[in-house]
Design a protein around this motif. Structure first.
Motif, PDB file in Angstrom:
ATOM      1  N   LEU A 133       1.013  -1.162  -0.174  1.00  0.00           N
ATOM      2  CA  LEU A 133      -0.023   0.149   0.085  1.00  0.00           C
ATOM      3  C   LEU A 133       0.842   1.326   0.061  1.00  0.00           C
ATOM      4  O   LEU A 133       0.327   2.282  -0.230  1.00  0.00           O
ATOM      5  N   ASP A 134       1.956   1.059   0.226  1.00  0.00           N
ATOM      6  CA  ASP A 134       2.928   2.494   0.256  1.00  0.00           C
ATOM      7  C   ASP A 134       3.127   2.972  -1.185  1.00  0.00           C
ATOM      8  O   ASP A 134       3.163   2.440  -2.157  1.00  0.00           O
ATOM      9  N   ARG A 135       2.541   4.403  -1.374  1.00  0.00           N
ATOM     10  CA  ARG A 135       2.513   4.944  -2.440  1.00  0.00           C
ATOM     11  C   ARG A 135       3.786   5.181  -3.273  1.00  0.00           C
ATOM     12  O   ARG A 135       4.059   5.280  -4.233  1.00  0.00           O
ATOM     13  N   GLU A 136       5.026   5.127  -2.429  1.00  0.00           N
ATOM     14  CA  GLU A 136       6.293   4.965  -2.971  1.00  0.00           C
ATOM     15  C   GLU A 136       6.712   3.646  -4.014  1.00  0.00           C
ATOM     16  O   GLU A 136       7.550   3.624  -4.622  1.00  0.00           O
ATOM     17  N   ASN A 137       5.783   2.651  -3.832  1.00  0.00           N
ATOM     18  CA  ASN A 137       6.220   1.435  -4.385  1.00  0.00           C
ATOM     19  C   ASN A 137       5.489   1.447  -5.746  1.00  0.00           C
ATOM     20  O   ASN A 137       4.876   0.147  -5.883  1.00  0.00           O
ATOM     21  N   SER A 138       5.282   2.303  -6.425  1.00  0.00           N
ATOM     22  CA  SER A 138       4.693   2.304  -7.785  1.00  0.00           C
ATOM     23  C   SER A 138       5.050   1.298  -8.756  1.00  0.00           C
ATOM     24  O   SER A 138       4.611   1.183  -9.585  1.00  0.00           O
ATOM     25  N   HIS A 139       6.395   0.828  -8.380  1.00  0.00           N
ATOM     26  CA  HIS A 139       7.178  -0.072  -9.392  1.00  0.00           C
ATOM     27  C   HIS A 139       6.750  -1.480  -9.455  1.00  0.00           C
ATOM     28  O   HIS A 139       7.141  -2.195 -10.112  1.00  0.00           O
ATOM     29  N   ILE A 140       5.753  -1.922  -8.481  1.00  0.00           N
ATOM     30  CA  ILE A 140       5.454  -3.200  -8.205  1.00  0.00           C
ATOM     31  C   ILE A 140       4.715  -3.431  -9.542  1.00  0.00           C
ATOM     32  O   ILE A 140       3.679  -2.808  -9.547  1.00  0.00           O
ATOM     33  N   THR A 141       5.186  -4.601 -10.284  1.00  0.00           N
ATOM     34  CA  THR A 141       4.321  -5.106 -11.161  1.00  0.00           C
ATOM     35  C   THR A 141       3.086  -5.742 -10.760  1.00  0.00           C
ATOM     36  O   THR A 141       2.989  -6.271  -9.936  1.00  0.00           O
ATOM     37  N   PRO A 142       1.921  -5.796 -11.814  1.00  0.00           N
ATOM     38  CA  PRO A 142       0.755  -6.455 -11.285  1.00  0.00           C
ATOM     39  C   PRO A 142       0.973  -8.062 -11.034  1.00  0.00           C
ATOM     40  O   PRO A 142       0.220  -8.431  -9.987  1.00  0.00           O
ATOM     41  N   ARG A 143       1.783  -8.862 -11.605  1.00  0.00           N
ATOM     42  CA  ARG A 143       1.914  -9.942 -11.333  1.00  0.00           C
ATOM     43  C   ARG A 143       2.767 -10.354 -10.017  1.00  0.00           C
ATOM     44  O   ARG A 143       2.131 -11.207  -9.162  1.00  0.00           O
ATOM     45  N   ALA A 144       3.654  -9.408  -9.904  1.00  0.00           N
ATOM     46  CA  ALA A 144       4.170  -9.458  -8.576  1.00  0.00           C
ATOM     47  C   ALA A 144       3.285  -8.983  -7.269  1.00  0.00           C
ATOM     48  O   ALA A 144       3.376  -9.609  -6.333  1.00  0.00           O
ATOM     49  N   GLU A 145       2.461  -8.317  -7.701  1.00  0.00           N
ATOM     50  CA  GLU A 145       1.192  -7.733  -6.672  1.00  0.00           C
ATOM     51  C   GLU A 145       0.555  -9.009  -6.354  1.00  0.00           C
ATOM     52  O   GLU A 145       0.293  -8.926  -5.190  1.00  0.00           O
ATOM     53  N   VAL A 146       0.021  -9.807  -7.279  1.00  0.00           N
ATOM     54  CA  VAL A 146      -0.895 -10.848  -7.064  1.00  0.00           C
ATOM     55  C   VAL A 146       0.086 -11.830  -6.060  1.00  0.00           C
ATOM     56  O   VAL A 146      -0.662 -12.352  -5.305  1.00  0.00           O
ATOM     57  N   LEU A 147       1.014 -12.064  -6.287  1.00  0.00           N
ATOM     58  CA  LEU A 147       1.961 -13.121  -5.690  1.00  0.00           C
ATOM     59  C   LEU A 147       2.075 -12.411  -4.108  1.00  0.00           C
ATOM     60  O   LEU A 147       2.089 -13.499  -3.110  1.00  0.00           O
TER      61      LEU A 147
END
Length: 702
Positions: A532-546
């Motif tokens: 949820l950290d707004r600084e971590n906008s680099h997280i890709t969608p697939r990594a987010e799912v995992l």
């Protein structure tokens, strides 16, 4: 792979049809498709009537000749026609194409009235010319749709086009049967109306094409400049080429090696039905009206199989379902050829359609899952191309065999059985399909099938009751608590309702665990901060799912399952459905892939009840006073997709969901949730009495 809504899903269909130019084009396509099916029925019937004085072989060949003429041009001439069509103005290609086809079809009954000796020849010539015109019309139509709808709605627009292509078939069949019946009634008063040469279906067919041309003429279709690349691509493409180049990509794994022959074999049987159906129905004492009813029964059965079959047997192994559905189609075809009753024939052909519909939708789904993404397009191109060729060959050969067999009277003691050539072909085709179904079943239902249960019949009976076989076997080992989840978009009021429900149930005497995802465990708290950290906008969608799946795995293992095993009520703020809505719909990832990951992470644990607080994104976000985390800061379009994702999940499983309008007063929402939850739970033990452990049963609606 992108998210896929059901064919013609109402919500998205309304979005596409709200675009006026596309809606008008869709109306035109519906009329053209209706005309195509109506012409096929009328021409097959006229071919049988024009050869009524000839031998049985001539009659069969005349009827199949109509179908062969309809299929052959698209197989042999599509690359050339596609290359030429790309040079023409699309709008006027469609207009002129519809007008020419309408005139050609109207000319058939006129020539039959004026030149009866040339009626059959002109029927075949006009049919061939109409199909050649359609080869130029179809590429113009396909290229026009992307110019009328936004890219994000193109997939649904194509689904509506597919629905139009096949959905008008039963309508055309029933209309043809009605026109045939009306002609018979009016023929008693006006003999010229009863004449088959004055076929009212072809006159109506010409009118539908004329109206379609008028509609297209008024559309704002932009002109185009064909590129050399697109011309060369079109010139090199074609059905024969796609079959030749794609054959090696459609037979990789054992399941696929069972899928493709099964689907093509079922289609070959369908070609046999088309080739002998018209003459066979007439031998049963029914004419045009009976043929229309049988044709409608087949397509109505297919629609029922496609829509209802996989839903009714959703807990059943897809591999087993594929083999059984082909066997159902084969048995129905076998008995349809054996019986001599028109009503029973219509019922059996409907069952044939049900089996074929289930087989095709199951086969296409499994083929998409089994074939690697880079080869999937060529695999499907091979399947569709091979399907047309198999259909053409079967349609041409079936009447030849039926004519050579002929009709015979077989004595059976005091009775006589009429053995008809068409019936023999249908029975032989049905028997071959049953054998093919057994071969496919053995090829696909291997011991390493992860879906298959321990036995066919136990799994089938369990699936008919709506439960999985493993679920029945593990009944005694289930946790005895109740699992309730509250879902919704940002600012829907989930946390408030979780708190209210927790307090209320504790006051009723239940042991209650209120929790949330992500962040309920030590690992979950760290993952929550990361996600949820707004600084971590680099997280890709697939990594987010995992990462979300990791939180759920830890949460279920450490908190939820232990509480359920001791009989507690667990109330969670978010669960798997949030992952499907936010990352599936919102990020446009494959819902099937996410569901598979989630099922593994959560050990297949599903809620007994999911409360969905539905809120418009602008209303929910306004309650928050501004985005506080990375997800809340997403675009309005993202949150709109999330909301639609939640609502689609609820529509797909209404028994498990309670959908409430989050704009209603908080107290009213709380009362509605309490009323539904109370119906799930037994009477609680009063405070101060014996422990409540083990008193709350799990109520499974999945």
């Amino acid at each position: 792979m992108s998210r896929s809504a059901p064919l013609g899903a109402p919500s998205e269909a309304r979005d596409v049809l709200a675009i006026t130019p596309f809606r008008r084009l869709w109306i035109s396509l519906s009329l053209s498709s209706l005309g195509d099916w109506l012409s096929l029925l009328a021409l097959m019937s006229l071919a049988a009537i024009f050869t009524a004085d000839g031998s049985q072989l001539v009659r069969y060949l005349a009827v199949s000749g109509v179908v062969v003429i309809k299929l052959a041009p698209s197989i042999l001439l599509s690359p050339l026609a596609g290359a030429v069509a790309d040079r023409l103005d699309r709008k006027w290609t469609m207009v002129v194409g519809d007008v020419l086809r309408g005139l050609l079809y109207v000319s058939i009954p006129l020539v039959g009235l004026l030149l009866s000796g040339f009626a059959l020849e002109w029927l075949l010539i006009a049919s061939l010319l109409a199909e050649v015109v359609a080869l130029f019309w179809a590429p113009a139509k396909d290229a026009t749709v992307p110019n009328l709808v936004p890219r994000k709605l193109l997939e649904q627009a194509n689904r509506l086009g597919l629905l139009t292509t096949y959905g008008t078939a039963p309508v055309a069949a029933l209309l043809f049967a009605a026109l045939a019946s009306a002609s018979n009634v009016l023929g008693a008063f006006l003999p010229s109306v009863a004449s088959p040469e004055a076929d009212a279906a072809l006159y109506l067919n010409g009118l539908t094409f004329l109206i379609a041309a008028i509609v297209v003429a008024g559309l704002p279709i932009p002109k185009h400049q064909p590129s050399k690349d697109s011309e060369s691509e079109t010139r090199d493409s074609g059905i024969l080429r796609s079959v030749w180049t794609g054959r090696r990509h459609a037979g990789g794994t054992p399941p696929v090696r069972g899928l493709v022959p099964g689907m093509l074999g079922a289609l070959a049987a369908g070609g046999a039905v088309i080739g002998v159906g018209r003459v066979h129905v007439e031998s049963l004492g029914a004419g045009n009206a009976g043929f229309g009813v049988v044709f409608a029964a087949v397509f109505a059965g297919m629609a029922l199989g496609v829509l209802a079959g996989p839903r009714i047997l959703k807990q059943f192994s897809r591999r087993r379902l594929f083999g059984l559905s082909i066997a159902l189609a084969g048995l129905a075809l076998l008995f349809a050829g054996a019986v001599a009753d028109m009503v029973l024939t219509a019922v059996l052909t409907a069952l044939l359609g049900v089996g074929a519909g289930i087989a095709w939708v199951t086969g296409l789904t499994m083929l998409g899952q089994e074939v690697e993404d880079e080869y999937r397009g060529r695999g499907f191109a091979f399947l569709h191309g091979a399907a047309r060729i198999v259909l053409l060959v079967a349609t041409a050969l079936a009447p030849l065999v039926a004519g050579l067999v002929g009709d015979h009277a077989v004595p059976l003691g005091a009775l006589t059985y009429d053995l008809r050539g068409g019936g023999v072909v249908l029975m032989a085709s049905g028997l071959l399909v049953v054998v093919l179904a057994l071969v496919c079943y053995r090829q696909m239902n291997r011991r390493d099938d992860p879906e298959a249960g321990p036995g066919l019949l136990p799994e089938l009976f369990a699936a008919l009751r709506g439960v999985a076989i493993r679920e029945e076997e593990d009944e005694e080992s289930r946790p005895s608590g109740a699992f309730i989840v509250v879902e919704g978009g940002e600012g829907a009021g989930k946390s408030t309702q979780v708190r209210e429900l927790t307090v209320w149930l504790r006051d009723q005497g239940f042991e209650v665990i209120g929790t949330r995802q992500p962040g309920a465990t030590k690992l979950g708290m760290r993952l929550r901060g990361l996600l949820l950290d707004r600084e971590n906008s680099h997280i890709t969608p697939r990594a987010e799912v995992l990462l979300y799946a990791a939180d759920k795995a830890d949460h279920v293992e450490q908190e939820i399952l232990p509480a359920l095993r001791r009989g507690a009520v667990v109330i969670s703020d978010r669960y798997v459905d949030s992952l499907l809505a936010y990352q599936g719909a919102g990020r446009d990832l494959s819902s099937d892939d996410i569901r598979g990951i989630s099922d593994w992470a959560t050990q297949g644990l599903r809620p007994d009840l999911t409360v969905l607080l539905d809120v418009r994104p602008e209303d929910g976000l306004s309650r928050l006073g501004g985005p506080a985390d990375r997800i809340e800061g997403e675009s309005a379009e993202f949150h709109d997709r999330v909301r639609r994702g939640f609502l689609e999940l609820a529509r797909a499983d209404p028994e498990r969901y309670l959908v409430l309008d989050a704009r209603e007063p908080r107290e009213k929402i709380t009362r509605e949730i309490q009323r539904r939850v109370r119906s799930l739970l037994p009477d609680p033990v009063p405070s101060g009495s014996e422990a409540v452990t083990g008193m709350i049963p799990v109520i499974r609606n999945d």
